[in-house]
Design a protein around this motif. Sequence first.
Motif, mmCIF file in Angstrom:
data_model
loop_
_atom_site.group_PDB
_atom_site.id
_atom_site.type_symbol
_atom_site.label_atom_id
_atom_site.label_comp_id
_atom_site.label_asym_id
_atom_site.label_seq_id
_atom_site.Cartn_x
_atom_site.Cartn_y
_atom_site.Cartn_z
ATOM 1 N N GLY A 65 0.781 -1.228 0.000
ATOM 2 C CA GLY A 65 0.000 0.000 0.000
ATOM 3 C C GLY A 65 0.811 1.276 0.000
ATOM 4 N N ASP A 66 2.128 1.190 0.066
ATOM 5 C CA ASP A 66 2.958 2.400 0.079
ATOM 6 C C ASP A 66 3.271 2.865 -1.334
ATOM 7 N N LYS A 67 3.460 4.172 -1.470
ATOM 8 C CA LYS A 67 3.921 4.760 -2.717
ATOM 9 C C LYS A 67 5.441 4.667 -2.721
ATOM 10 N N LYS A 82 0.011 6.306 2.152
ATOM 11 C CA LYS A 82 -1.001 6.916 1.279
ATOM 12 C C LYS A 82 -1.323 8.345 1.683
ATOM 13 N N ASP A 83 -1.185 8.682 2.967
ATOM 14 C CA ASP A 83 -1.496 10.047 3.402
ATOM 15 C C ASP A 83 -0.297 10.981 3.305
#
Length: 118
Positions: A65-67, A82-83
Amino acid sequence: MRGMLWRVGGVALLAGMMATPVLAQSLPGGGEDDKKAAPDMQALSKHFNAMRVRKDYSYIQRPVGDKVVEQPDIDRLMFWTKDGRPDGYAQRRGDSVIYYDAGGRAVRVQHLAPGQAD
């Protein structure tokens, strides 16, 4: 008074002589050589032709889920949540990959097999 007139006339004559070659070159078909002028720095900066460095980082494990932001010049992958908060990074050092947390502390080391990350 006559000296001042000669100075003004001389300056005007000199300026006219200096402007003549500039005017001749700026007119279409004028000037001695019809070569295309070299581009200036503004024109060169609009077209950046350097090759982008691209590497294969399939051997580095990514958090779910990480960029991921690649920094191929220093063999590093940065992970962002994500935030938009930093979640750590992984950096290759020789034949191993070191994983760091968001504070910059080493969390774990992944030893690579010979030929795994070529």
